[in-house]
Motif scaffolding. Structure first.
Motif, short mmCIF file in Angstrom:
data_model
loop_
_atom_site.label_atom_id
_atom_site.label_comp_id
_atom_site.label_asym_id
_atom_site.label_seq_id
_atom_site.Cartn_x
_atom_site.Cartn_y
_atom_site.Cartn_z
N PHE A 1 0.84 -1.20 0.00
CA PHE A 1 0.00 0.00 0.00
C PHE A 1 0.87 1.25 0.00
O PHE A 1 2.03 1.21 0.44
CB PHE A 1 -0.93 0.00 1.22
N GLY A 2 0.30 2.35 -0.46
CA GLY A 2 1.05 3.60 -0.46
C GLY A 2 2.35 3.46 -1.21
O GLY A 2 2.40 2.94 -2.33
N ASP A 3 3.43 3.91 -0.59
CA ASP A 3 4.75 3.85 -1.21
C ASP A 3 5.61 2.72 -0.67
O ASP A 3 6.82 2.70 -0.88
CB ASP A 3 5.47 5.19 -1.03
N SER A 4 4.99 1.76 0.03
CA SER A 4 5.71 0.58 0.47
C SER A 4 5.90 -0.38 -0.70
O SER A 4 5.27 -0.23 -1.75
CB SER A 4 4.97 -0.12 1.62
N GLY A 5 6.76 -1.37 -0.51
CA GLY A 5 7.08 -2.31 -1.56
C GLY A 5 5.92 -3.22 -1.92
O GLY A 5 4.92 -3.31 -1.20
N ARG A 6 6.08 -3.90 -3.05
CA ARG A 6 5.06 -4.82 -3.55
C ARG A 6 5.68 -6.20 -3.79
O ARG A 6 5.78 -6.66 -4.92
CB ARG A 6 4.45 -4.31 -4.85
N PRO A 7 6.11 -6.88 -2.74
CA PRO A 7 6.70 -8.20 -2.94
C PRO A 7 5.68 -9.21 -3.44
O PRO A 7 4.46 -8.99 -3.32
CB PRO A 7 7.21 -8.58 -1.54
N SER A 8 6.15 -10.31 -3.97
CA SER A 8 5.27 -11.36 -4.47
C SER A 8 4.88 -12.28 -3.31
O SER A 8 5.49 -13.31 -3.06
CB SER A 8 5.98 -12.16 -5.57
N ILE A 9 3.83 -11.86 -2.58
CA ILE A 9 3.32 -12.61 -1.44
C ILE A 9 1.80 -12.72 -1.56
O ILE A 9 1.20 -12.12 -2.46
CB ILE A 9 3.69 -11.94 -0.10
N ASN B 1 -11.57 -1.57 -11.03
CA ASN B 1 -11.18 -0.63 -9.97
C ASN B 1 -12.39 -0.12 -9.19
O ASN B 1 -12.42 1.01 -8.70
CB ASN B 1 -10.41 0.56 -10.55
N GLY B 2 -13.40 -0.99 -9.02
CA GLY B 2 -14.63 -0.57 -8.38
C GLY B 2 -14.50 -0.27 -6.90
O GLY B 2 -15.22 0.58 -6.37
N PHE B 3 -13.57 -0.94 -6.22
CA PHE B 3 -13.45 -0.71 -4.79
C PHE B 3 -12.96 0.72 -4.51
O PHE B 3 -13.45 1.40 -3.62
CB PHE B 3 -12.49 -1.73 -4.15
N LEU B 4 -11.98 1.17 -5.30
CA LEU B 4 -11.41 2.50 -5.10
C LEU B 4 -12.25 3.62 -5.72
O LEU B 4 -12.17 4.76 -5.29
CB LEU B 4 -9.99 2.55 -5.67
N THR B 5 -13.06 3.29 -6.72
CA THR B 5 -13.83 4.34 -7.39
C THR B 5 -15.29 4.37 -6.99
O THR B 5 -15.98 5.36 -7.23
CB THR B 5 -13.75 4.18 -8.92
N GLN B 6 -15.79 3.30 -6.35
CA GLN B 6 -17.20 3.25 -5.95
C GLN B 6 -17.37 3.05 -4.45
O GLN B 6 -18.02 3.86 -3.78
CB GLN B 6 -17.92 2.13 -6.70
N VAL B 7 -16.79 1.99 -3.90
CA VAL B 7 -16.99 1.68 -2.48
C VAL B 7 -16.31 2.72 -1.60
O VAL B 7 -16.93 3.31 -0.71
CB VAL B 7 -16.47 0.27 -2.16
N PHE C 1 -2.57 2.63 -6.96
CA PHE C 1 -3.08 1.46 -7.67
C PHE C 1 -3.51 1.83 -9.09
O PHE C 1 -4.69 1.77 -9.44
CB PHE C 1 -4.27 0.86 -6.91
N PRO C 2 -2.54 2.23 -9.94
CA PRO C 2 -2.90 2.76 -11.25
C PRO C 2 -3.28 1.70 -12.29
O PRO C 2 -3.89 2.04 -13.30
CB PRO C 2 -1.61 3.49 -11.68
N THR C 3 -2.92 0.45 -12.04
CA THR C 3 -3.15 -0.60 -13.04
C THR C 3 -3.81 -1.81 -12.39
O THR C 3 -3.78 -1.98 -11.17
CB THR C 3 -1.83 -1.06 -13.67
N ALA C 4 -4.37 -2.67 -13.23
CA ALA C 4 -4.97 -3.90 -12.72
C ALA C 4 -3.92 -4.75 -12.00
O ALA C 4 -4.21 -5.34 -10.95
CB ALA C 4 -5.61 -4.68 -13.88
N GLU C 5 -2.73 -4.80 -12.55
CA GLU C 5 -1.67 -5.58 -11.91
C GLU C 5 -1.37 -5.06 -10.50
O GLU C 5 -1.20 -5.84 -9.56
CB GLU C 5 -0.40 -5.53 -12.76
N SER C 6 -1.34 -3.75 -10.35
CA SER C 6 -1.03 -3.16 -9.05
C SER C 6 -2.17 -3.36 -8.05
O SER C 6 -1.97 -3.26 -6.84
CB SER C 6 -0.74 -1.66 -9.19
#
Length: 300
Positions: free
Chosen positions: A72-80, A169-175, A196-201
């Motif tokens: 989240f935010g500017d923290s890392g995105r490890p494969s977990i 992106n419904g959670f961030l744009t609607q919920v 979270f600019p992309t589906a992958e992110s």
């Protein structure tokens, strides 16, 4: 994901952005001030930016640290897998890397689940705890807004959930935008969405709503929270504050009653008008509650 999505200047002129290596990645936090640490933990789907107004109101009251959960935010995105235990591992490593002690915890949403868990496992390092709209117990769906229950059902449906949260992106744009008394300013909403600019992110963004314990499901989340109950009941030496809001959201009447009856050294105070992301709606009141809690802790 582009780096530095969180404008640190929003926290105050003395605030700084810090990356701390943890495990196979890093956690980012915003820091300001000196003295005993006050750690601010967010939940889904936000980040440290949630606490910017609170930082300004608490300037001079300690070493303020608002951390971004892993992924989240500017923290890392490890494969977990981004399950609750994964978030706990990275947060544990962050607390240890900074050797944080005599900590006051300010906790909201999943930040409460992780913060209370950390306190229960590190009781000698905790000074005080403040809870606001916490994920702390199983939530009865009958007390939740019908629209949210419907969204949760959609999100938990295999395939449909991925399309809504990840692809569309419904959670961030609607919920998320719907969880405020007054609409969030467009520029602030953009900061949260920038992580979270992309589906992958957004792939892991679905884990938090799917792990939210509602009517006993998933059992793994109910069990995770239950492990903290003994510490909550027995930690009389640690002053605690619960803030309630109107109309509120996750703090249902049943959960509030449980906290009043079972949590040691708890004081319950009215936080005013707010839904769930109360740092945006009542930052001064939250800061004042932190100051009052620090005063209580100083008397012990």
């Amino acid at each position: 994901m582009s780096k530095n999505t969180i404008p640190v200047e929003a926290f105050g002129p003395e605030a700084k952005s810090v990356d701390v290596p943890v495990l196979d990645s890093h956690l980012h936090h915003v820091e300001q001030g000196e003295g005993a640490p006050i750690v601010f933990l967010h939940g889904s789907p936000t980040n440290s930016y949630l606490y910017r107004h609170v930082f300004r109101a608490l300037n001079g009251n300690g070493r303020l640290l608002a951390v971004d959960l892993i992924g989240f935010g500017d923290s890392g995105r490890p494969s977990i897998a981004y399950e609750l235990a994964d978030h706990e591992r990275y947060l544990d490593a962050w607390f240890d890397a900074l050797d944080l002690r005599d900590v006051t915890l300010v906790l909201q949403d999943y930040g409460a689940a992780f913060g209370v868990s950390w306190a229960a496992r590190h009781p000698d390092r905790v000074r005080a705890v403040l809870l606001a709209e916490p994920v702390i117990r199983d939530i009865e769906s009958s007390a939740l807004p019908e629209a949210f229950v419907g969204a949760q059902k959609l999100i938990r449906t295999p395939g449909d959930g991925e399309k809504f949260v990840v692809e569309d992106n419904g959670f961030l744009t609607q919920v998320f935008p719907g969880a405020f008394l007054e609409p969030l300013a467009a520029e602030d909403l953009a900061v949260y969405q920038a992580s979270f600019p992309t589906a992958e992110s957004r792939a892991h963004l679905i884990r938090f709503p799917r792990n939210l314990p509602i009517d006993g499901v998933p059992a793994s989340s109910v069990e995770y929270l239950a492990r903290n109950e003994e510490w909550l009941r027995t930690s009389a030496e640690v002053p605690k504050t619960l803030l309630t809001y109107q109309p509120g959201f996750l703090l249902t009447p049943t959960i509030e009653a449980w906290i009043r009856e079972n949590v040691a050294s708890i004081e319950v105070h009215d936080g005013g008008a707010g839904v769930h992301f109360v740092q945006e709606e009542q930052p001064q009141g939250l800061a004042d509650a932190v100051k009052a809690l620090l005063a209580r802790a100083g008397e012990r």
